[in-house]
Design a protein around this motif. Structure first.
Motif, PDB file in Angstrom:
ATOM      1  N   GLU A   1       0.846  -1.189   0.000  1.00  0.00           N
ATOM      2  CA  GLU A   1       0.000   0.000   0.000  1.00  0.00           C
ATOM      3  C   GLU A   1       0.879   1.236   0.000  1.00  0.00           C
ATOM      4  N   LYS A   2       0.567   2.186  -0.846  1.00  0.00           N
ATOM      5  CA  LYS A   2       1.318   3.434  -0.904  1.00  0.00           C
ATOM      6  C   LYS A   2       0.716   4.459   0.046  1.00  0.00           C
ATOM      7  N   ILE A   3       1.584   5.089   0.824  1.00  0.00           N
ATOM      8  CA  ILE A   3       1.190   6.161   1.722  1.00  0.00           C
ATOM      9  C   ILE A   3       2.123   7.329   1.472  1.00  0.00           C
ATOM     10  N   ASP A   4       1.571   8.440   1.039  1.00  0.00           N
ATOM     11  CA  ASP A   4       2.348   9.614   0.663  1.00  0.00           C
ATOM     12  C   ASP A   4       3.461   9.250  -0.321  1.00  0.00           C
ATOM     13  N   GLY A   5       3.143   8.340  -1.245  1.00  0.00           N
ATOM     14  CA  GLY A   5       4.072   7.968  -2.301  1.00  0.00           C
ATOM     15  C   GLY A   5       5.068   6.887  -1.934  1.00  0.00           C
ATOM     16  N   LEU A   6       5.079   6.434  -0.675  1.00  0.00           N
ATOM     17  CA  LEU A   6       6.003   5.394  -0.242  1.00  0.00           C
ATOM     18  C   LEU A   6       5.282   4.049  -0.135  1.00  0.00           C
ATOM     19  N   GLU A   7       5.945   2.986  -0.576  1.00  0.00           N
ATOM     20  CA  GLU A   7       5.349   1.663  -0.525  1.00  0.00           C
ATOM     21  C   GLU A   7       5.588   0.999   0.827  1.00  0.00           C
TER      22      GLU A   7
ATOM     23  N   MET B   1      -0.984  -4.461  10.077  1.00  0.00           N
ATOM     24  CA  MET B   1       0.422  -4.158  10.274  1.00  0.00           C
ATOM     25  C   MET B   1       1.024  -3.579   8.998  1.00  0.00           C
ATOM     26  N   PHE B   2       1.707  -2.451   9.143  1.00  0.00           N
ATOM     27  CA  PHE B   2       2.386  -1.772   8.043  1.00  0.00           C
ATOM     28  C   PHE B   2       3.867  -1.690   8.384  1.00  0.00           C
ATOM     29  N   SER B   3       4.728  -1.883   7.400  1.00  0.00           N
ATOM     30  CA  SER B   3       6.156  -1.782   7.667  1.00  0.00           C
ATOM     31  C   SER B   3       6.913  -1.340   6.427  1.00  0.00           C
ATOM     32  N   ARG B   4       8.050  -0.676   6.689  1.00  0.00           N
ATOM     33  CA  ARG B   4       8.892  -0.192   5.599  1.00  0.00           C
ATOM     34  C   ARG B   4      10.263   0.135   6.158  1.00  0.00           C
ATOM     35  N   LEU B   5      11.283  -0.031   5.336  1.00  0.00           N
ATOM     36  CA  LEU B   5      12.636   0.389   5.681  1.00  0.00           C
ATOM     37  C   LEU B   5      12.801   1.842   5.269  1.00  0.00           C
ATOM     38  N   ILE B   6      13.054   2.718   6.259  1.00  0.00           N
ATOM     39  CA  ILE B   6      13.182   4.155   6.002  1.00  0.00           C
ATOM     40  C   ILE B   6      14.430   4.683   6.710  1.00  0.00           C
TER      41      ILE B   6
ATOM     42  N   ARG C   1     -11.284   1.408  13.271  1.00  0.00           N
ATOM     43  CA  ARG C   1     -10.334   1.037  12.211  1.00  0.00           C
ATOM     44  C   ARG C   1     -10.238   2.140  11.174  1.00  0.00           C
ATOM     45  N   ASP C   2     -11.380   2.598  10.696  1.00  0.00           N
ATOM     46  CA  ASP C   2     -11.393   3.609   9.644  1.00  0.00           C
ATOM     47  C   ASP C   2     -10.782   4.926  10.120  1.00  0.00           C
ATOM     48  N   GLU C   3     -11.017   5.278  11.383  1.00  0.00           N
ATOM     49  CA  GLU C   3     -10.474   6.521  11.917  1.00  0.00           C
ATOM     50  C   GLU C   3      -8.951   6.466  11.967  1.00  0.00           C
ATOM     51  N   LEU C   4      -8.405   5.333  12.434  1.00  0.00           N
ATOM     52  CA  LEU C   4      -6.954   5.205  12.524  1.00  0.00           C
ATOM     53  C   LEU C   4      -6.312   5.069  11.146  1.00  0.00           C
ATOM     54  N   LEU C   5      -6.963   4.330  10.261  1.00  0.00           N
ATOM     55  CA  LEU C   5      -6.448   4.206   8.897  1.00  0.00           C
ATOM     56  C   LEU C   5      -6.396   5.566   8.211  1.00  0.00           C
ATOM     57  N   LYS C   6      -7.403   6.361   8.432  1.00  0.00           N
ATOM     58  CA  LYS C   6      -7.459   7.676   7.793  1.00  0.00           C
ATOM     59  C   LYS C   6      -6.282   8.546   8.227  1.00  0.00           C
ATOM     60  N   VAL C   7      -6.007   8.589   9.527  1.00  0.00           N
ATOM     61  CA  VAL C   7      -4.922   9.459   9.984  1.00  0.00           C
ATOM     62  C   VAL C   7      -3.567   8.932   9.521  1.00  0.00           C
ATOM     63  N   PHE C   8      -3.410   7.584   9.501  1.00  0.00           N
ATOM     64  CA  PHE C   8      -2.126   7.060   9.029  1.00  0.00           C
ATOM     65  C   PHE C   8      -1.958   7.278   7.526  1.00  0.00           C
ATOM     66  N   ARG C   9      -3.021   7.063   6.770  1.00  0.00           N
ATOM     67  CA  ARG C   9      -2.931   7.259   5.328  1.00  0.00           C
ATOM     68  C   ARG C   9      -2.729   8.727   4.962  1.00  0.00           C
ATOM     69  N   ASN C  10      -3.058   9.619   5.877  1.00  0.00           N
ATOM     70  CA  ASN C  10      -2.814  11.051   5.651  1.00  0.00           C
ATOM     71  C   ASN C  10      -1.439  11.485   6.157  1.00  0.00           C
ATOM     72  N   SER C  11      -0.634  10.535   6.624  1.00  0.00           N
ATOM     73  CA  SER C  11       0.728  10.832   7.074  1.00  0.00           C
ATOM     74  C   SER C  11       1.540  11.491   5.956  1.00  0.00           C
ATOM     75  N   LYS C  12       2.542  12.240   6.362  1.00  0.00           N
ATOM     76  CA  LYS C  12       3.464  12.860   5.436  1.00  0.00           C
ATOM     77  C   LYS C  12       4.881  12.381   5.740  1.00  0.00           C
ATOM     78  N   PHE C  13       5.638  12.096   4.659  1.00  0.00           N
ATOM     79  CA  PHE C  13       7.011  11.632   4.814  1.00  0.00           C
ATOM     80  C   PHE C  13       7.929  12.514   3.975  1.00  0.00           C
ATOM     81  N   LYS C  14       9.089  12.845   4.554  1.00  0.00           N
ATOM     82  CA  LYS C  14      10.084  13.609   3.810  1.00  0.00           C
ATOM     83  C   LYS C  14      10.677  12.721   2.722  1.00  0.00           C
ATOM     84  N   LYS C  15      10.765  13.261   1.533  1.00  0.00           N
ATOM     85  CA  LYS C  15      11.322  12.492   0.405  1.00  0.00           C
ATOM     86  C   LYS C  15      12.814  12.800   0.240  1.00  0.00           C
TER      87      LYS C  15
END
Length: 207
Positions: free
Chosen positions: A144-150, A171-176, A193-207
């Motif tokens: 799943e992509k979140i803010d462009g990161l897989e 569970m979500f995981s990534r090497l960053i 579930r939907d409330e927590l998914l929404k806030v995580f999916r709206n996360s921002k990551f520095k590219k």
């Protein structure tokens, strides 16, 4: 085999309590909270915390984490070095609905090593549940992509002895930035579930 722990085995040891502290920064190992925004400079992650959720007490989180690690060690018949594990932001609404995030250094020794370890961890968690007498199902691993990161994503469903669903885990995981970054969402209803998914999916990551 190197196993990097990125989550708490909540289905084995659910006993979270709200912290009730004014300053939530006392309950994180890395990053900071300003108003309702959590930022991790190490991960380059920013997330807006949802209203009505409480920052979980760090000492209680560590206590539960240690119980989960002990169960994993019994499955592996080996000790796990979790000295580098950091508690990022962890939130809860009640006993069965919470959001947890952690990071741990991961130095790649060969291409694909992190993916291999993440897959191995999934199998070990599943086996640990079974060894503890907890009936569970696991999903296939997807991306799943979140803010462009897989992110790698999979889930567990935890059942009562009577076969009723008592808890679900995403569970979500990534090497960053050389860190094994993980998020787990525990829930027992679609609204939380939907409330927590929404806030995580709206996360921002520095590219």
């Amino acid at each position: 085999m190197k196993i990097i722990l990125f989550t708490i085995i909540t289905g084995i040891s659910i006993s979270l309590t709200s912290c009730g502290q004014v300053d939530p920064n006392k309950n994180i190992d890395e990053g900071k909270v300003e108003e309702n925004i959590y930022t991790s400079e190490e991960i380059g992650w920013t997330i807006e915390m949802p209203k009505g959720w409480t920052v979980i007490d760090k000492e209680k989180t560590k206590e539960i984490n240690e119980k989960g690690i002990k169960a994993l060690e019994e499955t592996m018949d080996a000790e796990i070095d979790y000295s580098g594990l950091k508690i990022l932001i962890s939130l809860e609404k009640d006993l069965f609905n919470n959001f947890q995030s952690t990071s741990e250094p991961f130095i790649l020794e060969y291409e694909g090593e992190w993916e291999e370890n993440n897959a191995a961890l999934k199998e070990i968690i599943y086996t640990t549940y079974l060894n503890q007498g907890i009936k569970t199902d696991s999903s296939a691993t997807t991306i799943e992509k979140i803010d462009g990161l897989e992110f790698q994503k999979y889930s567990f469903t935890i059942y009562s002895p009577k076969g009723e669903v008592i808890l679900k885990q995403l569970m979500f995981s990534r090497l960053i930035n050389g860190m094994d970054f993980g998020v787990i969402i525990n829930y027992n209803n679609d609204k939380n579930r939907d409330e927590l998914l929404k806030v995580f999916r709206n996360s921002k990551f520095k590219k």
